[in-house]
Design a protein around this motif. Structure first.
Motif, short mmCIF file in Angstrom:
data_model
loop_
_atom_site.label_atom_id
_atom_site.label_comp_id
_atom_site.label_asym_id
_atom_site.label_seq_id
_atom_site.Cartn_x
_atom_site.Cartn_y
_atom_site.Cartn_z
N ARG A 174 -4.20 6.99 -3.67
CA ARG A 174 -3.82 5.87 -2.75
C ARG A 174 -4.23 4.41 -3.41
O ARG A 174 -5.21 4.05 -4.06
N TYR A 175 -3.07 3.58 -3.39
CA TYR A 175 -3.39 2.30 -3.70
C TYR A 175 -3.40 1.26 -2.51
O TYR A 175 -2.37 1.38 -1.42
N THR A 176 -4.00 0.00 -2.44
CA THR A 176 -4.20 -0.53 -1.29
C THR A 176 -3.85 -2.03 -1.64
O THR A 176 -3.57 -2.27 -2.90
N LYS B 213 1.83 8.41 2.20
CA LYS B 213 0.36 9.26 2.11
C LYS B 213 0.24 10.09 1.08
O LYS B 213 1.25 10.80 0.90
N PRO B 214 -0.66 10.14 0.35
CA PRO B 214 -0.92 11.19 -0.73
C PRO B 214 -0.65 12.60 -0.36
O PRO B 214 -0.12 13.45 -1.12
N GLN C 25 0.79 -1.13 0.07
CA GLN C 25 0.19 0.08 0.07
C GLN C 25 0.86 1.30 0.03
O GLN C 25 2.05 1.29 0.24
N THR D 142 1.09 5.48 -2.32
CA THR D 142 0.57 6.19 -3.04
C THR D 142 0.95 6.11 -4.66
O THR D 142 2.23 5.75 -4.87
N GLU E 109 -8.79 11.51 1.49
CA GLU E 109 -8.06 10.42 2.16
C GLU E 109 -9.59 9.97 3.16
O GLU E 109 -10.31 10.62 3.73
#
Length: 641
Positions: free
Chosen positions: A363-365, A326-327, A265, A267, A397
């Motif tokens: 964001r990617y998870t 974090k973005p 996970q 950005t 977010e």
């Protein structure tokens, strides 16, 4: 027995023969001289005493006094006066030998001194006979002194000679010793040249031959590494910008977001170059490529992170995957990046800049699909400059997903105290499908009882700089397991990159390594961290080997172009990046690249593992490429240790 030992033994034997011969000759000469001297002395004494006794032949008491006087000098073993019939008239004898002479020496040295005789007469008429025999003790004393002197001298001479011979032989054979080390180095895939060349003709020829062979082998290895680098560049690198290409992105995306990876996970940043077609039409493609090349350099420099992946998706789009970021943390850098067109206009000396940059940040998870991520990015980038009149659009977010350091700190500390971190294992197999080793995976049991993969907590662990604590925890758990359950399987453990960045962090891990000394363990780092910290990695590998552990490199072959560093580190094994499994059966360039990696690894006696094997076709493709060890769901799923 070594050649040097044989030479020294031969020299020693020759020295012993020489010394023994010289010793024996000296002793026999001295003995002969003493025997002759004593024989002469007894002969002279017999004649002189015989004449003296002839003068007092009528006075027996005077004769006895003369005999006693001569005998008491101590050089005679026997003086005997006989009458004309051979009957003893008077005699004195002393066969005792000094106690300072060892008995073994007397037994060893046989001294023969014949008695001398003279006629005793009255006038012209013989009236008796006098016999005189010299005492051997005098000869033994002299011989014993000579013997001791010779032994002392010979021992000193032998010590000096053998020491000199040892030093001389060692110096003469030094080129041979270096050639031996050179041969061992070749066996260990190390290439050492001897310099300077020895002066001895034969050894010079030998060293020249060895140096020639080493140079040839080094050239072969370098050529194979260069071929691998070229294949990788052709397959996965954009020729204009030097960034990865779309093929690389498609190949690696699934492994990056894999829930078992610490990169699962973070950005994603998409940069679009609007107006590039018009720029190429106006200024030409060559200048257009220069523009994109400069933008790519600024793009990578501005967003630089340790594990970042930077890709040119197509002619006008650049994308960056920034794990554990974090973005909101990169928005400032993104704003600066959009100002690059002004700088580039001056650098390229352009009258005008018909280029506009827009960007999207999301964001990617873990286990996120590529299509879902691109849909989100396309939506955001369409909004940029159109709806919100803002060149950078950032995904909002989710409050439930947002990082809260205090909460994470408490969650992780509580999980450690309550022993809610558990180890799982996934077996790796050889060509015969027998278990070769087991990779250990750390899991955390959440407050709800759900088992969470490393992708759930490792980003927070890295942000809180708790990697060293997790490394120690994993090592303690595996040590406890090995103490309670004996196993012949080698367990491989992924170590955090923080150990390469901080010597203090590794020093804190050393006591735990000491407790596990001799256990069948292997430790590995991801290749990107290894390549960026080669000196630190080499030191850590050396320490781990001293404890009896194997060392390896994980996620190998996809991010680093230069394979020659393997010659320096000499890991026991490398684990190919999981992304190879998606392309190995269908992509010829990937297949060729894996083959070249296996050739380089084989020359260095490094085992190669293929990861994330899920199908028979993947297994067979890796086998044909030269891989000998395999791991993935095709063989087994992770199970509790």
């Amino acid at each position: 027995m070594s050649f040097k030992s044989n030479i020294l033994i031969f020299i020693s034997l020759m020295l012993v023969v020489l010394l023994v011969g010289t010793f024996g000759l000296n002793m026999s000469t001295t003995q002969a001289f003493l025997e002759k001297q004593l024989q002469s002395h007894s002969y002279d004494t017999a004649n002189s005493l015989g004449l003296s006794l002839s003068a007092v032949a009528d006075n027996p008491s005077s004769a006895q006094t003369m005999i006693d006087a001569v005998f008491d000098r101590g050089h005679f073993a026997r003086i005997e006066l006989l009458d004309i019939d051979g009957q003893p008239v008077y005699q004195r004898s002393n066969d005792a030998i000094s106690s300072d002479i060892p008995h073994w020496f007397i037994e060893l040295v046989d001294i023969n001194i014949a008695p001398s005789s003279a006629v005793v007469q009255r006038g012209w008429m013989p009236i008796g006979k006098l016999k005189v025999q010299a005492h051997k003790g005098y000869a033994y004393i002299e011989l014993w002194l000579v013997f001791k002197s010779l032994v002392q001298w010979f021992l000193i001479a032998a010590a000096i000679f053998l020491t000199s011979a040892y030093i001389a032989v060692r110096l003469l054979l030094r080129p041979l010793k270096r050639a031996q080390k050179q041969a061992h180095a070749i066996a260990n895939k190390e290439y050492i040249l001897q310099d300077p060349l020895p002066k001895t003709t034969e050894f010079r020829q030998l060293v020249n031959a060895m140096n020639g062979m080493v140079t040839k082998l080094q050239q072969v290895f370098t050529r194979e590494a260069q071929v691998a680098e070229k294949l990788r560049s052709m397959a996965y690198q954009d020729s204009v910008t030097g960034l990865y290409n779309r093929h690389y992105f498609d190949m690696t995306f699934s492994s990056i977001v894999d829930e078992d990876q610490t990169t699962a996970q973070g950005t994603v940043y998409l940069l679009r170059i609007n107006g590039l077609k018009e720029f190429n039409t106006h200024y030409g493609y060559q200048l257009g490529n220069e523009l994109v090349k400069h933008l790519a350099r600024i793009f990578r420099t501005t967003l630089s992170t340790t594990d970042g992946v930077y890709v040119r998706l197509n002619g006008i789009e650049l994308i960056a995957l920034l794990p554990n970021t974090k973005p909101s943390s990169i928005q400032k850098n993104a704003d600066q990046l959009l100002l690059a067109t002004k700088t580039l206009r001056e650098e390229l000396n352009l009258e005008e800049m018909p280029i506009e940059l827009t960007a999207a940040i999301a964001r990617y998870t873990p286990n996120e699909s590529k299509s879902k991520m691109f849909s989100q990015l396309d939506f955001l980038i369409q909004q940029a400059g159109e709806v919100y009149n803002d060149s950078v659009q950032v995904q909002r977010e989710d409050a439930q997903r947002a990082f809260n350091n205090d909460q994470w700190q408490q969650l992780i500390d509580t999980a450690i105290v309550e022993r809610r971190f558990k180890l799982f294992k996934q077996d790796a197999f050889n060509l015969e499908k027998a278990t070769y080793e087991s990779e250990l995976l750390v899991r955390m049991i959440g407050d709800d009882g759900k088992i969470q993969s490393a992708a759930y907590f490792m980003p927070a662990v890295e942000q809180l700089r708790m990697e060293s604590k997790i490394d120690q925890l994993v090592l303690r758990l595996v040590t406890e397991h090995l103490q309670s359950e004996q196993s012949s399987t080698v367990y491989s453990i992924n170590l955090s990159k923080s150990l390469l960045l901080s010597s203090n962090a590794f020093d804190q891990l050393v006591p735990h390594l000491e407790q596990a000394r001799g256990a069948k363990l292997a430790f590995e780092f991801p290749e990107s961290a290894v390549y960026n910290n080669l000196a630190a990695c080499k030191n850590i590998f050396n320490v781990l080997r001293q404890f009896g552990f194997k060392v390896g490199i994980d996620r190998f072959g996809i991010q680093v172009a230069d394979l020659q560093y393997l010659k320096t580190l000499q890991p026991d094994y490398i684990k190919l990046d999981a992304s190879f499994s998606d392309q190995i059966e269908s992509d010829a360039s990937t297949n060729s690249y894996v083959e070249s990696i296996c050739e380089v690894a084989s020359n260095l006696d490094i085992d190669v593992f293929a990861m994330s094997i899920e199908q028979e076709a993947q297994l067979e493709a890796f086998k044909s490429s030269g891989v000998r060890y395999f791991q993935g769901y095709y063989f087994s799923t992770p199970i509790p240790l």
